[in-house]
Design an enzyme around this catalytic site. Structure first.
Site, PDB file in Angstrom:
ATOM      1  N   GLU A   1       1.524  10.056  47.057  1.00 58.30           N
ATOM      2  CA  GLU A   1       0.710  11.349  46.919  1.00 58.30           C
ATOM      3  C   GLU A   1       0.593  11.657  48.301  1.00 58.30           C
ATOM      4  OE1 GLU A   1       0.312  12.341  44.156  1.00 58.30           O
ATOM      5  OE2 GLU A   1      -0.823  11.238  42.682  1.00 58.30           O
TER       6      GLU A   1
ATOM      7  N   ASP B   1       8.628   3.633  40.170  1.00 53.68           N
ATOM      8  CA  ASP B   1       7.356   3.350  40.146  1.00 53.68           C
ATOM      9  C   ASP B   1       6.882   2.822  38.469  1.00 53.68           C
ATOM     10  OD1 ASP B   1       7.725   5.862  38.778  1.00 53.68           O
ATOM     11  OD2 ASP B   1       6.803   6.846  40.471  1.00 53.68           O
TER      12      ASP B   1
ATOM     13  N   ASN C   1       1.831  18.351  43.353  1.00 53.02           N
ATOM     14  CA  ASN C   1       1.215  18.297  44.436  1.00 53.02           C
ATOM     15  C   ASN C   1       2.349  17.930  45.783  1.00 53.02           C
ATOM     16  OD1 ASN C   1       1.779  15.680  44.002  1.00 53.02           O
ATOM     17  ND2 ASN C   1      -0.430  15.134  44.112  1.00 53.02           N
TER      18      ASN C   1
HETATM   19  C1  F6R Z   1       8.338   9.542  38.122  1.00 48.82           C
HETATM   20  C2  F6R Z   1       7.856   9.794  39.365  1.00 48.82           C
HETATM   21  C3  F6R Z   1       7.176  10.970  39.810  1.00 48.82           C
HETATM   22  C4  F6R Z   1       7.681  11.874  38.721  1.00 48.82           C
HETATM   23  C5  F6R Z   1       6.901  13.444  39.164  1.00 48.82           C
HETATM   24  C6  F6R Z   1       7.355  14.721  38.157  1.00 48.82           C
HETATM   25  O1  F6R Z   1       8.921   8.081  38.052  1.00 48.82           O
HETATM   26  O2  F6R Z   1       8.007   9.152  40.310  1.00 48.82           O
HETATM   27  O3  F6R Z   1       7.122  11.356  41.149  1.00 48.82           O
HETATM   28  O4  F6R Z   1       9.164  12.321  39.199  1.00 48.82           O
HETATM   29  O5  F6R Z   1       5.566  13.245  38.791  1.00 48.82           O
HETATM   30  O6  F6R Z   1       6.976  14.276  36.872  1.00 48.82           O
HETATM   31  P1  F6R Z   1       7.446  15.285  35.810  1.00 48.82           P
HETATM   32  O7  F6R Z   1       9.075  15.216  35.789  1.00 48.82           O
HETATM   33  O8  F6R Z   1       6.996  14.864  34.675  1.00 48.82           O
HETATM   34  O9  F6R Z   1       7.144  16.782  35.959  1.00 48.82           O
END
Ligand code: F6R
Length: 241
Positions: free
Chosen positions: A145, A69, A138
């Protein structure tokens, strides 16, 4: 379904295991396609991969990467962009060819065209051999999401307030956190040959439990992984709950 769960003592061990699994993939298939994530979770694994590269243990010269992303409206040079993150944490520190690394272009003026072309690019690489995922508090994966349905392909999403709050730690204040992002879809993710889901810390325990043991529902996007034939979960004790 084949889900293997590796529980580690702490974040350091989780990082080492994650790096070992990625390194093993590169050794097995030097021209593999890696799917990569940003965020806090993979930072230690990327650091360990850099170390393995510096020790002469792995060669990235034929590896290709596709990231999950990117925020909308962020230029590559913006320190908060995922392009910048990947360069800082991994790409500029190893011998991967810049032209072999790919992220969605968050600055594209025609967003649906950019999503389509990212999807085509992934298809043109053949397949993602190993896709590293983090998990949101979440239950999101990539930036898919919680919602009423699983979005299949690369698309533009409105980030939830939860995610904006969780991501504000990387910005000086919440108002600077982008509210939109481009992300691989659930279908894109599920096409990967092997998925490596990494989770660290107590804040992930609830989401991980629902993802692994709850019903498969788009309200917990990571729960779809229960239907993937080849998932490895690496979680530290705090995240495993
Ligand atoms: C990032 C992504 C998100 C993160 C998720 C966890 O490229 O796709 O899904 O993997 O938000 O983020 P952290 O590792 O910062 O807790």
């Amino acid at each position: 379904m084949r889900m293997r769960i590796l529980i580690t003592k702490d974040y350091e061990e989780l990082s080492a295991k994650t790096a070992d699994l990625i390194a093993a993939q590169v050794l097995l298939r030097p021209d593999c396609v890696l799917g990569l994530a940003t965020g806090s979770t993979p930072v230690g694994a990327y650091r360990d991969l850099v170390e393995k590269y510096e020790n002469g243990e792995i060669d990235f010269s034929d590896v290709k990467t596709v990231n999950l992303d990117e925020y909308c409206g962020m230029r590559d040079s913006d320190p908060q962009s995922y392009h910048y993150f990947m360069n800082e944490n991994l790409f500029s520190r190893i011998n991967i060819r810049p032209e072999n690394t790919h992220l969605p272009d968050g600055t594209a003026s025609d967003v649906s065209r950019e999503c389509e072309s990212y999807e085509k690019l992934i298809a043109s690489l053949g397949r993602i051999d190993l896709l590293l995922l983090g998990i949101g508090n979440n239950g999101h994966i990539g930036f898919n999401e919680p919602s009423e349905g699983f979005a299949v392909k690369t698309h533009c999403v409105d980030l939830t307030d939860d995610t904006v709050r969780a991501n504000k730690r990387f910005f000086s204040n919440e108002s600077e956190v982008p509210r939109k992002a481009l992300t691989m879809g659930i279908g894109t993710i599920m096409m990967a040959e092997t998925i490596l889901l990494a989770a660290s810390g107590a804040s992930k325990a609830e989401a991980l439990k629902k993802a692994l043991r709850g019903p498969v529902t788009p309200e917990v996007p990571a729960s779809i992984l229960q239907l993937h034939p080849n998932v490895i979960v690496v979680a530290d004790e705090a995240a495993f709950g």
